[in-house]
Design a protein around this motif. Structure first.
Motif, PDB file in Angstrom:
ATOM      1  N   GLY A 157       0.732  -1.188  -0.023  1.00  0.00           N
ATOM      2  CA  GLY A 157       0.072  -0.011  -0.058  1.00  0.00           C
ATOM      3  C   GLY A 157       0.881   1.272  -0.156  1.00  0.00           C
ATOM      4  O   GLY A 157       0.696   2.295  -0.645  1.00  0.00           O
ATOM      5  N   LEU A 158       2.107   1.307   0.717  1.00  0.00           N
ATOM      6  CA  LEU A 158       2.772   2.401   0.684  1.00  0.00           C
ATOM      7  C   LEU A 158       3.666   2.382  -0.705  1.00  0.00           C
ATOM      8  O   LEU A 158       3.504   3.762  -1.060  1.00  0.00           O
ATOM      9  CB  LEU A 158       4.132   2.200   1.835  1.00  0.00           C
ATOM     10  CG  LEU A 158       5.144   3.028   1.705  1.00  0.00           C
ATOM     11  CD1 LEU A 158       4.944   4.451   1.963  1.00  0.00           C
ATOM     12  CD2 LEU A 158       6.448   2.585   2.457  1.00  0.00           C
ATOM     13  N   VAL A 159       3.669   1.706  -1.150  1.00  0.00           N
ATOM     14  CA  VAL A 159       4.507   1.527  -2.524  1.00  0.00           C
ATOM     15  C   VAL A 159       3.296   2.159  -3.711  1.00  0.00           C
ATOM     16  O   VAL A 159       3.385   3.122  -4.601  1.00  0.00           O
ATOM     17  CB  VAL A 159       4.823   0.398  -3.324  1.00  0.00           C
ATOM     18  CG1 VAL A 159       5.233   0.303  -4.573  1.00  0.00           C
ATOM     19  CG2 VAL A 159       6.054   0.035  -2.292  1.00  0.00           C
ATOM     20  N   GLN A 160       2.058   1.807  -3.665  1.00  0.00           N
ATOM     21  CA  GLN A 160       0.972   2.317  -4.337  1.00  0.00           C
ATOM     22  C   GLN A 160       0.951   3.990  -4.053  1.00  0.00           C
ATOM     23  O   GLN A 160       0.655   4.385  -4.926  1.00  0.00           O
ATOM     24  CB  GLN A 160      -0.270   1.430  -3.888  1.00  0.00           C
ATOM     25  CG  GLN A 160      -0.155  -0.040  -4.597  1.00  0.00           C
ATOM     26  CD  GLN A 160      -1.382  -0.799  -4.111  1.00  0.00           C
ATOM     27  OE1 GLN A 160      -2.228  -0.287  -3.436  1.00  0.00           O
ATOM     28  NE2 GLN A 160      -1.464  -2.016  -4.125  1.00  0.00           N
ATOM     29  N   PHE A 161       0.768   4.029  -2.909  1.00  0.00           N
ATOM     30  CA  PHE A 161       0.488   5.537  -2.497  1.00  0.00           C
ATOM     31  C   PHE A 161       1.841   6.161  -2.996  1.00  0.00           C
ATOM     32  O   PHE A 161       1.747   7.355  -3.662  1.00  0.00           O
ATOM     33  CB  PHE A 161       0.558   5.763  -0.848  1.00  0.00           C
ATOM     34  CG  PHE A 161       0.737   7.119  -0.445  1.00  0.00           C
ATOM     35  CD1 PHE A 161      -0.231   7.982  -0.706  1.00  0.00           C
ATOM     36  CD2 PHE A 161       1.836   7.524   0.127  1.00  0.00           C
ATOM     37  CE1 PHE A 161      -0.059   9.299  -0.241  1.00  0.00           C
ATOM     38  CE2 PHE A 161       2.070   8.582   0.755  1.00  0.00           C
ATOM     39  CZ  PHE A 161       0.918   9.654   0.522  1.00  0.00           C
ATOM     40  N   MET A 162       3.228   5.790  -2.878  1.00  0.00           N
ATOM     41  CA  MET A 162       4.344   6.619  -3.179  1.00  0.00           C
ATOM     42  C   MET A 162       4.394   6.828  -4.754  1.00  0.00           C
ATOM     43  O   MET A 162       4.762   7.876  -5.144  1.00  0.00           O
ATOM     44  CB  MET A 162       5.718   6.009  -2.714  1.00  0.00           C
ATOM     45  CG  MET A 162       5.488   6.314  -0.937  1.00  0.00           C
ATOM     46  SD  MET A 162       5.753   7.712  -0.404  1.00  0.00           S
ATOM     47  CE  MET A 162       7.272   8.436  -0.975  1.00  0.00           C
ATOM     48  N   ALA A 163       3.889   5.939  -5.468  1.00  0.00           N
ATOM     49  CA  ALA A 163       3.762   6.023  -6.886  1.00  0.00           C
ATOM     50  C   ALA A 163       3.032   7.065  -7.430  1.00  0.00           C
ATOM     51  O   ALA A 163       3.381   7.560  -8.705  1.00  0.00           O
ATOM     52  CB  ALA A 163       3.348   4.718  -7.534  1.00  0.00           C
ATOM     53  N   THR A 164       2.185   7.722  -6.622  1.00  0.00           N
ATOM     54  CA  THR A 164       1.338   8.799  -7.123  1.00  0.00           C
ATOM     55  C   THR A 164       2.167  10.263  -6.919  1.00  0.00           C
ATOM     56  O   THR A 164       1.716  11.225  -7.030  1.00  0.00           O
ATOM     57  CB  THR A 164      -0.088   8.750  -6.334  1.00  0.00           C
ATOM     58  OG1 THR A 164       0.273   9.151  -4.999  1.00  0.00           O
ATOM     59  CG2 THR A 164      -0.426   7.583  -6.670  1.00  0.00           C
ATOM     60  N   LEU A 165       3.348  10.291  -6.081  1.00  0.00           N
ATOM     61  CA  LEU A 165       3.789  11.234  -5.671  1.00  0.00           C
ATOM     62  C   LEU A 165       5.165  11.470  -6.643  1.00  0.00           C
ATOM     63  O   LEU A 165       5.749  10.817  -7.404  1.00  0.00           O
ATOM     64  CB  LEU A 165       4.280  11.244  -4.468  1.00  0.00           C
ATOM     65  CG  LEU A 165       3.209  10.997  -2.895  1.00  0.00           C
ATOM     66  CD1 LEU A 165       4.011  10.981  -1.690  1.00  0.00           C
ATOM     67  CD2 LEU A 165       2.295  12.147  -3.166  1.00  0.00           C
ATOM     68  N   PRO A 166       5.780  12.866  -6.745  1.00  0.00           N
ATOM     69  CA  PRO A 166       6.824  13.261  -7.383  1.00  0.00           C
ATOM     70  C   PRO A 166       8.109  12.314  -6.985  1.00  0.00           C
ATOM     71  O   PRO A 166       8.076  11.981  -5.857  1.00  0.00           O
ATOM     72  CB  PRO A 166       7.152  14.714  -7.015  1.00  0.00           C
ATOM     73  CG  PRO A 166       5.783  15.103  -6.591  1.00  0.00           C
ATOM     74  CD  PRO A 166       5.007  14.142  -6.086  1.00  0.00           C
ATOM     75  N   HIS A 167       8.867  12.129  -7.654  1.00  0.00           N
ATOM     76  CA  HIS A 167      10.224  11.085  -7.415  1.00  0.00           C
ATOM     77  C   HIS A 167      10.947  11.537  -6.192  1.00  0.00           C
ATOM     78  O   HIS A 167      11.485  10.696  -5.381  1.00  0.00           O
ATOM     79  CB  HIS A 167      10.923  10.731  -8.568  1.00  0.00           C
ATOM     80  CG  HIS A 167      11.979   9.815  -8.310  1.00  0.00           C
ATOM     81  ND1 HIS A 167      11.798   8.370  -8.258  1.00  0.00           N
ATOM     82  CD2 HIS A 167      13.497   9.912  -8.170  1.00  0.00           C
ATOM     83  CE1 HIS A 167      12.681   7.833  -7.966  1.00  0.00           C
ATOM     84  NE2 HIS A 167      13.998   8.632  -7.809  1.00  0.00           N
TER      85      HIS A 167
END
Length: 351
Positions: free
Chosen positions: A267-277
């Motif tokens: 879930g963290l990876v899914q969430f972070m994928a929506t943010l700037p690198h």
């Protein structure tokens, strides 16, 4: 000897009359509950023999009665979706076969009715032992096993009806929390930034991990932030929603995150994928679980591995002691992922 009237089906009354037993005794034997009600095995076998002679349809539980040794070893677990449960299943199969047993592993999807049904079916097949992994209330299943004189061991989550072998969740959580605190301080961040996310409130494993999380802070004479602990469940979607909510309040992700399972980490990876690198570079992450693919994630991650090999070995050792009164709780230490990588790679090459 078949029924004297070919057109008539035999009933429990016929069996009771021929064996000199009561209809209630016959019913309990045919339903496989003879041991629970302390009916002698000799009586149960006599009733079964008569039932077969009369052509009566004997159910699975009763059919298993006559097998003095099946060579079957059973395990039930919630699912195979993460490396921990998959590892338990694989290690159980390996160790069962090394003991000359044929392993049977069944997933129950955390449905209590399915757990009971599967346990009854495995007992009907005369499994010689049953490992019960990850059940939030294993006691009813332990009781079914005791009634059938089949030893059971609880894994991952403990219960009162049998001995239990579980991860030392508290100590492991304290150790990984200490690592994350050190990393936050080294980056100049406050320890108030560290969040424990995931798990189920009032569940043993989660409560022990929360206690360990607090222990690490207490050892430094400090306390975590008031909102540092959020039991949002184990699944990825719930963790994603919880992180989205926190990010909306803060305007950014928390700088420190301890995820309570590998699925919560998804879930963290899914969430972070929506943010700037660049947002990935600002956080430190810990996970109370292990997967080698996490080494390739583009942020700082520390993983704690549960020792499935030790858990299964300890469980078989308890089975071999053959002590029906044993209700011991064995805690198995955790280790950081790198401590296990060499052994894991060796096993992969051997397969």
């Amino acid at each position: 000897m078949a029924s004297s009237n070919p057109g008539r089906k035999s009933t429990i009354y016929d069996i009771a009359e021929k064996t000199g037993s009561s209809t209630s005794t016959v019913s309990m034997v045919l339903n496989g509950n003879w041991a629970r009600y302390r009916i002698k095995e000799e009586t149960a076998n006599r009733i079964l023999d008569c039932a077969r002679e009369l052509g009566y349809n004997v159910n699975m539980k009763a059919r298993g009665l006559r097998l003095s040794r099946s060579g079957l070893a059973g395990m039930i677990l919630p699912h195979y979706r993460n490396r921990f449960f998959a590892g338990l299943a694989q290690t159980f199969e390996d160790q069962a076969r090394s003991r000359g047993l044929c392993p049977i592993v069944v997933g129950t999807q955390r449905d209590p009715e399915v757990e009971v049904s599967v346990t009854e079916t495995l007992l009907s097949q005369r499994v010689e032992l049953l490992f019960i992994a990850g059940m939030r209330n294993p006691t009813p299943l332990n009781n079914l096993c005791s009634a059938a004189s089949v030893p059971s061991i609880n894994l991952d989550l403990p219960g009162d009806g049998a001995p239990s072998v579980v991860t030392d969740n508290r100590k492991g959580a304290a150790e990984i929390t200490e690592v994350l605190i050190e990393k936050l301080l080294a980056r100049g961040h406050s320890t108030d930034e560290l969040v424990l996310l995931g798990g189920v409130a009032n569940e043993y494993a989660t409560e022990m991990r929360i206690a360990g999380f607090r222990d690490a802070f207490k050892a430094r004479g400090i306390a975590p932030a008031k909102d540092a602990i959020e039991c949002c469940g184990y699944n990825a979607a719930a963790a994603n929603r919880a992180l989205t909510s926190r990010c909306q309040k803060l305007g950014r992700p928390p700088f420190g995150l301890l995820m309570n399972s590998i699925t919560a980490l998804e879930g963290l990876v899914q969430f972070m994928a929506t943010l700037p690198h660049d947002a990935w570079k600002t956080i430190v992450v810990g996970c109370f679980d292990w997967d080698p693919f996490a080494a390739y994630l583009p942020f700082d991650v520390t993983m704690l591995r549960q020792d499935v090999e030790k858990i299964i070995s300890e469980a078989f050792a308890l089975i071999e002691k053959q002590d029906p009164a044993d209700r011991s709780l064995i805690l198995v230490p955790t280790g950081f992922g790198k401590m296990f990588e060499e052994a894991e790679q060796t096993k992969e090459f051997d397969r």
